[in-house]
Design an enzyme around this catalytic site. Structure first.
Site, short mmCIF file in Angstrom:
data_model
loop_
_atom_site.label_atom_id
_atom_site.label_comp_id
_atom_site.label_asym_id
_atom_site.label_seq_id
_atom_site.Cartn_x
_atom_site.Cartn_y
_atom_site.Cartn_z
N TYR A 171 6.85 -0.87 8.49
CA TYR A 171 5.92 -0.57 7.38
C TYR A 171 6.09 -1.56 6.22
O TYR A 171 5.11 -2.10 5.70
CB TYR A 171 6.17 0.86 6.93
CG TYR A 171 5.29 1.36 5.81
CD1 TYR A 171 3.98 1.79 6.07
CD2 TYR A 171 5.76 1.45 4.50
CE1 TYR A 171 3.18 2.28 5.04
CE2 TYR A 171 4.97 1.93 3.47
CZ TYR A 171 3.68 2.35 3.75
OH TYR A 171 2.89 2.84 2.73
N ILE B 21 3.37 8.68 -3.88
CA ILE B 21 2.16 9.38 -4.34
C ILE B 21 2.02 10.66 -3.53
O ILE B 21 2.27 10.66 -2.31
CB ILE B 21 0.91 8.48 -4.14
CG1 ILE B 21 1.11 7.07 -4.73
CG2 ILE B 21 -0.33 9.17 -4.70
CD1 ILE B 21 1.30 7.01 -6.24
N GLY C 91 -3.77 3.11 6.32
CA GLY C 91 -2.41 2.73 6.69
C GLY C 91 -1.70 3.89 7.37
O GLY C 91 -2.08 5.05 7.22
N ARG D 280 -8.93 10.93 3.54
CA ARG D 280 -7.84 11.73 2.94
C ARG D 280 -7.15 10.93 1.86
O ARG D 280 -7.32 9.72 1.76
CB ARG D 280 -6.79 12.08 4.00
CG ARG D 280 -7.28 13.00 5.08
CD ARG D 280 -6.17 13.34 6.06
NE ARG D 280 -6.00 12.34 7.10
CZ ARG D 280 -4.87 11.71 7.36
NH1 ARG D 280 -3.78 11.97 6.67
NH2 ARG D 280 -4.79 10.84 8.35
N GLY D 281 -6.31 11.62 1.11
CA GLY D 281 -5.33 11.00 0.24
C GLY D 281 -5.90 9.98 -0.73
O GLY D 281 -6.93 10.19 -1.39
N LYS E 234 3.40 -4.32 4.66
CA LYS E 234 2.94 -4.31 3.26
C LYS E 234 3.29 -5.62 2.55
O LYS E 234 2.53 -6.10 1.71
CB LYS E 234 3.55 -3.11 2.52
CG LYS E 234 3.09 -1.75 3.09
CD LYS E 234 1.58 -1.60 3.02
CE LYS E 234 1.10 -0.20 3.36
NZ LYS E 234 -0.36 -0.07 3.31
P1 NDP Z 1 -2.95 9.36 4.44
O1 NDP Z 1 -2.06 9.47 5.62
O2 NDP Z 1 -3.16 10.54 3.56
O3 NDP Z 1 -4.40 8.80 4.89
C1 NDP Z 1 -4.47 7.67 5.74
C2 NDP Z 1 -5.93 7.27 5.89
O4 NDP Z 1 -6.00 6.10 6.74
C3 NDP Z 1 -6.78 8.33 6.54
O5 NDP Z 1 -8.08 8.31 5.97
C4 NDP Z 1 -6.83 7.87 8.00
O6 NDP Z 1 -8.00 8.29 8.70
C5 NDP Z 1 -6.89 6.35 7.81
N1 NDP Z 1 -6.49 5.63 9.00
C6 NDP Z 1 -5.27 5.63 9.62
N2 NDP Z 1 -5.30 4.83 10.70
C7 NDP Z 1 -6.56 4.30 10.75
C8 NDP Z 1 -7.23 3.41 11.65
N3 NDP Z 1 -6.60 2.88 12.72
N4 NDP Z 1 -8.52 3.10 11.42
C9 NDP Z 1 -9.17 3.63 10.36
N5 NDP Z 1 -8.62 4.48 9.48
C10 NDP Z 1 -7.32 4.81 9.68
O7 NDP Z 1 -2.36 8.13 3.60
P2 NDP Z 1 -2.25 7.89 2.03
O8 NDP Z 1 -3.51 8.26 1.35
O9 NDP Z 1 -0.97 8.46 1.56
O10 NDP Z 1 -2.07 6.30 2.00
C11 NDP Z 1 -3.17 5.41 1.85
C12 NDP Z 1 -2.61 4.00 1.75
O11 NDP Z 1 -1.70 3.93 0.66
C13 NDP Z 1 -1.85 3.55 2.99
O12 NDP Z 1 -2.10 2.19 3.24
C14 NDP Z 1 -0.40 3.76 2.59
O13 NDP Z 1 0.44 2.91 3.29
C15 NDP Z 1 -0.46 3.41 1.12
N6 NDP Z 1 0.63 3.99 0.34
C16 NDP Z 1 0.79 5.34 0.23
C17 NDP Z 1 1.85 5.86 -0.51
C18 NDP Z 1 2.08 7.31 -0.69
O14 NDP Z 1 3.09 7.66 -1.32
N7 NDP Z 1 1.22 8.19 -0.22
C19 NDP Z 1 2.80 4.96 -1.19
C20 NDP Z 1 2.52 3.56 -1.01
C21 NDP Z 1 1.47 3.11 -0.28
P3 NDP Z 1 -8.05 9.67 9.60
O15 NDP Z 1 -8.26 10.78 8.62
O16 NDP Z 1 -9.19 9.48 10.48
O17 NDP Z 1 -6.73 9.79 10.28
#
Ligand code: NDP
Length: 241
Positions: free
Chosen positions: A147, A180, A84, A19-20, A151
């Site tokens: 969190y 984001i 994350g 995702r994301g 980071k």
């Molecule tokens: P999402 O919540 O949209 O996606 C999180 C992803 O991490 C998913 O693919 C999820 O998999 C995976 N995941 C979570 N836990 C685990 C685990 N234990 N093992 C393997 N995979 C895992 O997050 P974002 O796309 O928004 O964020 C991505 C990164 O960017 C993160 O590190 C976040 O902290 C960082 N970030 C995001 C911001 C934002 O505004 N969105 C801002 C700053 C940083 P599954 O689908 O299986 O749950």
């Protein structure tokens, strides 16, 4: 495209590919002609990538996932540690478990993947390790002691890896997104989103492609002399931090 800018196809592993931001990064590497494995707990990854179900808090699962990715694509040359989670609450309400869970995924999970990837990168005398941090790692954020600590930890990790592995052709950097548009920020609600938006010089949240572009640069052959940096993709929110 001139010969000197044609990307070398690499064996890439992205965590949190379902995702994301991670899905965008994975899709963009695939589109650029790289061989990409994507890890997530659900096993999802965009078309063209090898999706592998893996909880990065489980050392045996990480080892098995790397082995599967390497059997398909060869030793990992580019690691994007993106997976994350958040468990936000004010410090007096934050349980030990809220703290530990976030550290286990965001920091220990990233360490585990970086350590595993470093082995073959050292042997190959080439590697790109990219951690997805956050603007709040250095800026701080009320309600995110767990969190933001996780980071900030990634910055120390990238800089220590740079000092250990810099002489072996391996770089380690942090991309620090601001707000984001993804599932993670969709839960914020309009009032909080508007408040945050008013503090961002760009006046808007970012989109996943803007984070992916920064990752692509740091993964490129051209970025071989860039290591230990924190590259913000935050519309100016974290300037000076
Ligand atoms: P999402 O919540 O949209 O996606 C999180 C992803 O991490 C998913 O693919 C999820 O998999 C995976 N995941 C979570 N836990 C685990 C685990 N234990 N093992 C393997 N995979 C895992 O997050 P974002 O796309 O928004 O964020 C991505 C990164 O960017 C993160 O590190 C976040 O902290 C960082 N970030 C995001 C911001 C934002 O505004 N969105 C801002 C700053 C940083 P599954 O689908 O299986 O749950």
């Amino acid at each position: 495209m001139t010969e000197s800018t044609t990307p070398t196809p690499r064996s890439v592993l992205v965590t949190g590919s379902s995702r994301g931001i991670g899905a965008a990064i994975t899709a963009d590497f695939v589109a650029a002609g790289h061989k990409v494995a994507g890890l997530s707990t659900s096993g999802g990854a965009p078309e063209g990538a090898l999706g592998i179900a893996c909880d990065i808090t489980d050392p045996a699962a990480v080892e098995a996932a790397f082995a599967q990715a390497e059997a398909a694509h060869g030793p990992i040359e580019v690691l994007v540690a993106n997976a994350g989670i958040t468990k936000d609450t004010l410090v007096l309400r934050m349980s030990e478990d809220d703290f530990d869970q976030v550290i286990r995924v965001n920091l220990s999970g990233a360490f585990r993947c970086a350590k595993r990837a470093a082995k073959s990168m050292i042997r190959a005398r080439f590697g790109r390790i990219i951690f997805i941090g956050s603007v709040v790692g250095l800026y701080g954020s009320a309600g995110q002691v767990n969190y933001s600590a996780s980071k900030a930890g990634l910055v120390g990790m990238a800089r220590s890896l740079t000092r250990e592995l810099g002489g072996r052709g391996v770089t380690a950097n942090v991309v620090a997104p601001g707000f984001i548009e993804t599932d993670m920020t969709a839960v914020l609600g309009d009032a909080i989103s508007d408040k945050y938006r008013s503090q961002i010089p760009a006046g808007r949240f970012g989109v996943v492609a803007e984070v992916s572009a920064a990752v692509s640069y740091l993964a490129s052959d051209q970025a071989g002399y860039v290591s230990g940096i924190v590259l913000p993709v935050d519309g100016g929110l974290g300037m000076g931090y």
